[in-house]
Design a protein around this motif. Structure first.
Motif, PDB file in Angstrom:
ATOM      1  N   GLY A   1       0.816  -1.207   0.000  1.00 28.44           N
ATOM      2  CA  GLY A   1       0.000   0.000   0.000  1.00 28.44           C
ATOM      3  C   GLY A   1       0.852   1.261   0.000  1.00 28.44           C
ATOM      4  O   GLY A   1       0.535   2.230  -0.701  1.00 28.44           O
ATOM      5  N   LEU A   2       1.927   1.249   0.791  1.00 28.05           N
ATOM      6  CA  LEU A   2       2.826   2.409   0.836  1.00 28.05           C
ATOM      7  C   LEU A   2       3.453   2.650  -0.533  1.00 28.05           C
ATOM      8  O   LEU A   2       3.518   3.791  -1.006  1.00 28.05           O
ATOM      9  N   TRP A   3       3.931   1.587  -1.166  1.00 28.78           N
ATOM     10  CA  TRP A   3       4.558   1.716  -2.481  1.00 28.78           C
ATOM     11  C   TRP A   3       3.549   2.210  -3.516  1.00 28.78           C
ATOM     12  O   TRP A   3       3.881   3.036  -4.376  1.00 28.78           O
ATOM     13  N   THR A   4       2.316   1.731  -3.435  1.00 26.32           N
ATOM     14  CA  THR A   4       1.278   2.168  -4.371  1.00 26.32           C
ATOM     15  C   THR A   4       0.979   3.651  -4.203  1.00 26.32           C
ATOM     16  O   THR A   4       0.836   4.387  -5.188  1.00 26.32           O
ATOM     17  N   LEU A   5       0.892   4.114  -2.958  1.00 25.90           N
ATOM     18  CA  LEU A   5       0.639   5.535  -2.712  1.00 25.90           C
ATOM     19  C   LEU A   5       1.803   6.375  -3.214  1.00 25.90           C
ATOM     20  O   LEU A   5       1.600   7.433  -3.834  1.00 25.90           O
ATOM     21  N   TYR A   6       3.015   5.913  -2.979  1.00 24.65           N
ATOM     22  CA  TYR A   6       4.193   6.653  -3.456  1.00 24.65           C
ATOM     23  C   TYR A   6       4.208   6.729  -4.983  1.00 24.65           C
ATOM     24  O   TYR A   6       4.484   7.795  -5.559  1.00 24.65           O
TER      25      TYR A   6
ATOM     26  N   ARG B   1       1.786  11.229 -10.594  1.00 23.28           N
ATOM     27  CA  ARG B   1       0.879  12.376 -10.731  1.00 23.28           C
ATOM     28  C   ARG B   1       1.617  13.587 -11.285  1.00 23.28           C
ATOM     29  O   ARG B   1       1.095  14.287 -12.156  1.00 23.28           O
ATOM     30  N   PHE B   2       2.831  13.855 -10.789  1.00 24.29           N
ATOM     31  CA  PHE B   2       3.551  15.013 -11.314  1.00 24.29           C
ATOM     32  C   PHE B   2       4.385  14.670 -12.544  1.00 24.29           C
ATOM     33  O   PHE B   2       4.695  15.542 -13.359  1.00 24.29           O
ATOM     34  N   MET B   3       4.741  13.400 -12.723  1.00 26.24           N
ATOM     35  CA  MET B   3       5.508  13.031 -13.906  1.00 26.24           C
ATOM     36  C   MET B   3       4.658  13.093 -15.174  1.00 26.24           C
ATOM     37  O   MET B   3       5.174  13.350 -16.266  1.00 26.24           O
ATOM     38  N   LYS B   4       3.340  12.876 -15.053  1.00 24.35           N
ATOM     39  CA  LYS B   4       2.472  12.915 -16.225  1.00 24.35           C
ATOM     40  C   LYS B   4       2.357  14.328 -16.792  1.00 24.35           C
ATOM     41  O   LYS B   4       2.059  14.501 -17.980  1.00 24.35           O
ATOM     42  N   VAL B   5       2.576  15.327 -15.970  1.00 28.08           N
ATOM     43  CA  VAL B   5       2.540  16.713 -16.439  1.00 28.08           C
ATOM     44  C   VAL B   5       3.909  17.345 -16.180  1.00 28.08           C
ATOM     45  O   VAL B   5       4.017  18.430 -15.612  1.00 28.08           O
ATOM     46  N   TRP B   6       4.947  16.668 -16.635  1.00 30.16           N
ATOM     47  CA  TRP B   6       6.329  17.074 -16.330  1.00 30.16           C
ATOM     48  C   TRP B   6       6.662  18.473 -16.854  1.00 30.16           C
ATOM     49  O   TRP B   6       7.473  19.186 -16.258  1.00 30.16           O
ATOM     50  N   ALA B   7       6.044  18.877 -17.945  1.00 30.30           N
ATOM     51  CA  ALA B   7       6.334  20.203 -18.470  1.00 30.30           C
ATOM     52  C   ALA B   7       5.928  21.290 -17.481  1.00 30.30           C
ATOM     53  O   ALA B   7       6.570  22.343 -17.381  1.00 30.30           O
TER      54      ALA B   7
ATOM     55  N   ASN C   1       3.873  19.898  -4.338  1.00 32.75           N
ATOM     56  CA  ASN C   1       3.434  18.550  -4.661  1.00 32.75           C
ATOM     57  C   ASN C   1       2.466  17.999  -3.615  1.00 32.75           C
ATOM     58  O   ASN C   1       1.391  17.500  -3.946  1.00 32.75           O
ATOM     59  N   THR C   2       2.825  18.089  -2.350  1.00 29.81           N
ATOM     60  CA  THR C   2       1.971  17.509  -1.314  1.00 29.81           C
ATOM     61  C   THR C   2       0.728  18.347  -1.057  1.00 29.81           C
ATOM     62  O   THR C   2      -0.366  17.810  -0.865  1.00 29.81           O
ATOM     63  N   SER C   3       0.879  19.667  -1.058  1.00 32.65           N
ATOM     64  CA  SER C   3      -0.292  20.511  -0.782  1.00 32.65           C
ATOM     65  C   SER C   3      -1.328  20.388  -1.892  1.00 32.65           C
ATOM     66  O   SER C   3      -2.531  20.281  -1.614  1.00 32.65           O
ATOM     67  N   SER C   4      -0.896  20.396  -3.151  1.00 33.54           N
ATOM     68  CA  SER C   4      -1.850  20.302  -4.254  1.00 33.54           C
ATOM     69  C   SER C   4      -2.501  18.932  -4.314  1.00 33.54           C
ATOM     70  O   SER C   4      -3.693  18.818  -4.630  1.00 33.54           O
ATOM     71  N   SER C   5      -1.751  17.865  -3.996  1.00 34.78           N
ATOM     72  CA  SER C   5      -2.312  16.518  -4.052  1.00 34.78           C
ATOM     73  C   SER C   5      -3.484  16.368  -3.091  1.00 34.78           C
ATOM     74  O   SER C   5      -4.571  15.904  -3.473  1.00 34.78           O
ATOM     75  N   LEU C   6      -3.300  16.774  -1.848  1.00 34.17           N
ATOM     76  CA  LEU C   6      -4.360  16.630  -0.857  1.00 34.17           C
ATOM     77  C   LEU C   6      -5.506  17.601  -1.108  1.00 34.17           C
ATOM     78  O   LEU C   6      -6.680  17.241  -0.960  1.00 34.17           O
TER      79      LEU C   6
ATOM     80  N   THR D   1       1.804   9.255   5.846  1.00 35.91           N
ATOM     81  CA  THR D   1       2.841  10.278   5.968  1.00 35.91           C
ATOM     82  C   THR D   1       4.014   9.979   5.048  1.00 35.91           C
ATOM     83  O   THR D   1       4.469  10.844   4.293  1.00 35.91           O
ATOM     84  N   LEU D   2       4.497   8.739   5.081  1.00 31.03           N
ATOM     85  CA  LEU D   2       5.651   8.368   4.257  1.00 31.03           C
ATOM     86  C   LEU D   2       5.321   8.437   2.772  1.00 31.03           C
ATOM     87  O   LEU D   2       6.148   8.871   1.966  1.00 31.03           O
ATOM     88  N   GLY D   3       4.123   8.021   2.390  1.00 29.64           N
ATOM     89  CA  GLY D   3       3.757   8.024   0.981  1.00 29.64           C
ATOM     90  C   GLY D   3       3.686   9.422   0.400  1.00 29.64           C
ATOM     91  O   GLY D   3       4.261   9.702  -0.662  1.00 29.64           O
ATOM     92  N   PHE D   4       2.991  10.327   1.088  1.00 29.80           N
ATOM     93  CA  PHE D   4       2.861  11.699   0.578  1.00 29.80           C
ATOM     94  C   PHE D   4       4.207  12.428   0.616  1.00 29.80           C
ATOM     95  O   PHE D   4       4.580  13.111  -0.343  1.00 29.80           O
ATOM     96  N   VAL D   5       4.932  12.280   1.725  1.00 29.93           N
ATOM     97  CA  VAL D   5       6.216  12.964   1.832  1.00 29.93           C
ATOM     98  C   VAL D   5       7.205  12.406   0.813  1.00 29.93           C
ATOM     99  O   VAL D   5       7.997  13.159   0.218  1.00 29.93           O
TER     100      VAL D   5
END
Length: 274
Positions: free
Chosen positions: A24-29, A35-41, A94-99, A122-126
């Motif tokens: 689950g941790l790896w999936t969240l990471y 999420r940010f790699m898909k819009v890398w530009a 990254n973390t603020s926009s995701s949540l 915590t570990l996944g988002f950070v």
């Protein structure tokens, strides 16, 4: 005719995940990084270009290669600070926009329903925020390496690694708290504009602290961004405005405190659970 009694069925045992739900941790990471790699530009290239423009504009406006600070060219002095600024801002974003996006769109339940503990959340988002910050820092550093008048030789590798990771962790944790607290994008923008940006610009990125008045030096001594930038710069050029040991202890204590705060917020469900 007597029948042989059938053996009792074995009780069905529940699935045991273990102390840590690594899958689950790896999936969240992975979700946070993809999420940010898909819009890398937008998330990687644009911050790198903006930081490079900072370097070009300030170098030209403040004397170019002729200006010297602490016995080196202004570009060499400025580069490490700009790298940390890029790391700080992108880890926070990254973390603020995701949540915040998950809350606004109403799909935060997709994060809360899986069997993930507060520590794993915590570990996944950070982890996602740290990855974005470090990747942006690498791209900016590589660009500076190719620029004339900028020297990017590492003198203390441990300082470069520690303060880069510490900066990305600190702002990732702050971003998590902001994303949980904020109800709309204006709230997150207020934190960025009135806290993150001023602390970044007034941290000694463009100047040495000894050029400030005593009152401003006292204010700078309480700014954690100053220690992050000064320590990272020390790793490259060997110059320091503050005590590096104090910077390590101060930033480490802040990161531990923020991590405990984020863990408690996730555990309580503050502004996440009805």
């Amino acid at each position: 005719m007597a029948t042989t009694p059938r053996p009792a069925a074995a009780p069905i045992e529940g699935r045991t995940i273990g102390t840590m739900n690594w899958l689950g941790l790896w999936t969240l990471y992975l979700r946070e990084t993809r999420r940010f790699m898909k819009v890398w530009a937008q998330t990687l290239a644009a911050p790198a270009v903006t930081t490079i423009l900072f370097m070009v504009i300030f170098s030209l406006a403040l004397g170019g290669e002729k200006r010297q600070i602490a016995g080196m060219s202004f570009g060499t002095f400025l580069a490490p600070g700009l790298i940390v600024m890029a790391i700080l801002q992108n880890a926070f974003a990254n973390t603020s926009s995701s949540l915040l996006i998950a809350k606004v769109q109403g799909n935060i339940v997709d994060t809360l329903m899986p069997p993930l503990s507060a520590s794993e959340l915590t570990l996944g988002f950070v982890g996602g925020g740290v990855t974005r910050g470090i990747v942006v820092g690498f791209s900016v550093g590589f660009a500076f390496l190719l620029m004339p008048g900028v020297s990017m030789h590492i003198t203390h590798l441990w300082a470069v690694v520690y303060f880069a990771v510490s900066a990305s962790v600190m702002l990732s944790l702050a971003g998590v708290l902001t994303g949980i607290w904020a109800d709309k994008f204006d709230h997150a923008a207020a934190i960025t504009n009135f806290i993150v940006a001023p602390l970044s610009l007034l941290s000694g990125t463009f100047y040495t602290i000894d050029r400030l008045s005593p009152s401003w030096q006292i204010l700078s001594a309480g700014n954690p961004f100053h220690y992050l930038i000064d320590g990272f710069r020390y790793g490259f050029i060997g110059h320091q405005d503050s005590n590096i040991a104090i910077g390590v202890i101060y930033t480490l204590a802040l990161n531990i405190g923020l991590a405990v705060w984020v863990w408690r917020v996730f555990r309580s469900g503050y502004r996440l659970k009805p």
